[in-house]
Design an enzyme around this catalytic site. Sequence first.
Site, PDB file in Angstrom:
ATOM      1  CB  SER A   1      -1.012  -0.087   1.323  1.00 49.30           C
ATOM      2  OG  SER A   1      -0.202   0.261   2.196  1.00 49.30           O
ATOM      3  N   GLY A   2       0.274   2.404   0.024  1.00 52.17           N
ATOM      4  CA  GLY A   2       0.915   3.782  -0.017  1.00 52.17           C
ATOM      5  C   GLY A   2       2.057   4.050  -0.941  1.00 52.17           C
TER       6      GLY A   2
ATOM      7  CG  ASP B   1       3.000  -5.032   3.089  1.00 54.14           C
ATOM      8  OD1 ASP B   1       3.033  -3.687   2.834  1.00 54.14           O
ATOM      9  OD2 ASP B   1       2.038  -5.435   3.985  1.00 54.14           O
TER      10      ASP B   1
ATOM     11  CG  ASP C   1       5.755  -8.928  12.012  1.00 58.33           C
ATOM     12  OD1 ASP C   1       6.141  -8.040  11.906  1.00 58.33           O
ATOM     13  OD2 ASP C   1       4.862  -9.210  12.674  1.00 58.33           O
TER      14      ASP C   1
ATOM     15  CE1 TYR D   1       5.563   7.690  10.989  1.00 57.87           C
ATOM     16  CE2 TYR D   1       6.490  10.028  11.165  1.00 57.87           C
ATOM     17  CZ  TYR D   1       5.842   8.811  10.357  1.00 57.87           C
ATOM     18  OH  TYR D   1       6.230   8.833   9.130  1.00 57.87           O
TER      19      TYR D   1
ATOM     20  CE  LYS E   1       9.122   6.641   9.518  1.00 62.08           C
ATOM     21  NZ  LYS E   1       9.475   5.714   8.355  1.00 62.08           N
TER      22      LYS E   1
ATOM     23  CB  VAL F   1       3.240  11.813   0.629  1.00 61.74           C
ATOM     24  CG1 VAL F   1       2.903  10.902  -0.497  1.00 61.74           C
ATOM     25  CG2 VAL F   1       4.346  12.424   0.343  1.00 61.74           C
TER      26      VAL F   1
ATOM     27  CB  THR G   1       0.264   7.516   1.504  1.00 56.83           C
ATOM     28  OG1 THR G   1       0.494   8.089   2.776  1.00 56.83           O
ATOM     29  CG2 THR G   1       1.289   7.991   0.337  1.00 56.83           C
TER      30      THR G   1
END
Length: 278
Positions: A18-19, A39, A62, A154, A158, A187, A189
């Site tokens: 996805s994305g 994925d 995973d 998050y 990152k 973005v 997504t």
Amino acid sequence: MRRLTLAGNTTVITGAASGMGAEIARQLAASGAHLALLDHNAQALASVATDLPGTVTTHVVDLRDDDAVAAAAAAVTAAHPRINALITCAGSSMLGSLDQLTMEEMRWLVDVNLWGTVSITKAMLPALRSRPAAHITHLASVYALAAPAGRIPYSMSKFAVRGFSEALRHELEGSTVTVGAVYPAGVRTGIILHGRYAAAIDPAVAARAASAQAAMYHTEPTDAAARIIRATERRSIRAMVGREARLIDVLTRVAPNRYWRVMRGALRQATDTTTPTG
């Protein structure tokens, strides 16, 4: 530096169901690259792979499971003799303040965003080092440059991906493998809409905050994917994706101690997970 030729060679993409991962896969396949797509979502991964030209293999894994990652890397290497690029797109988002989040919730996100990236990179590195030229592109985030309130797990994951990318680039200096990070922002997504939030947050409040942030995004996934592919071909060590990323990159350099004063007004509603509205 020798420009990377992706057509006719294999690119490994994580988060390909996805994305950004899915869009990068479509564009690379159309340009003549072979693909190894990874994925955890088997059904969505198979859907993306359907009708893609060239040699395309799918690997359900995973990335938090190191043994499964090692097995997937072995399968990828066996199926693809000419692997010269790795693009790590797998990741998730999480909303919530430190008071709202549990340690388990934060560890889950760091496992996905950071340790999954480290694990697949380590597993694929021998195959990449065997090529005359190869490049690793890690998707960091604009929140690896600027850390907003309400996004602690998050942002810290990152920032760590950014540090991992830079340290690995220095470690591989003089080898055939180069490493870069891209910093997407804005973005469209849907990652923020489909991401997780602290269980302590009222779901309606979380949905409001996620929608407010999603409304601020302007870059189309097709444009972002093309930018990421170009950065991989050029073996860029640092690339901004989206106009917001370029602005924040400049802002954090010019005002490293004061950038939040500028950002918080725009992000106030998008990071407020405490007060229901209506």
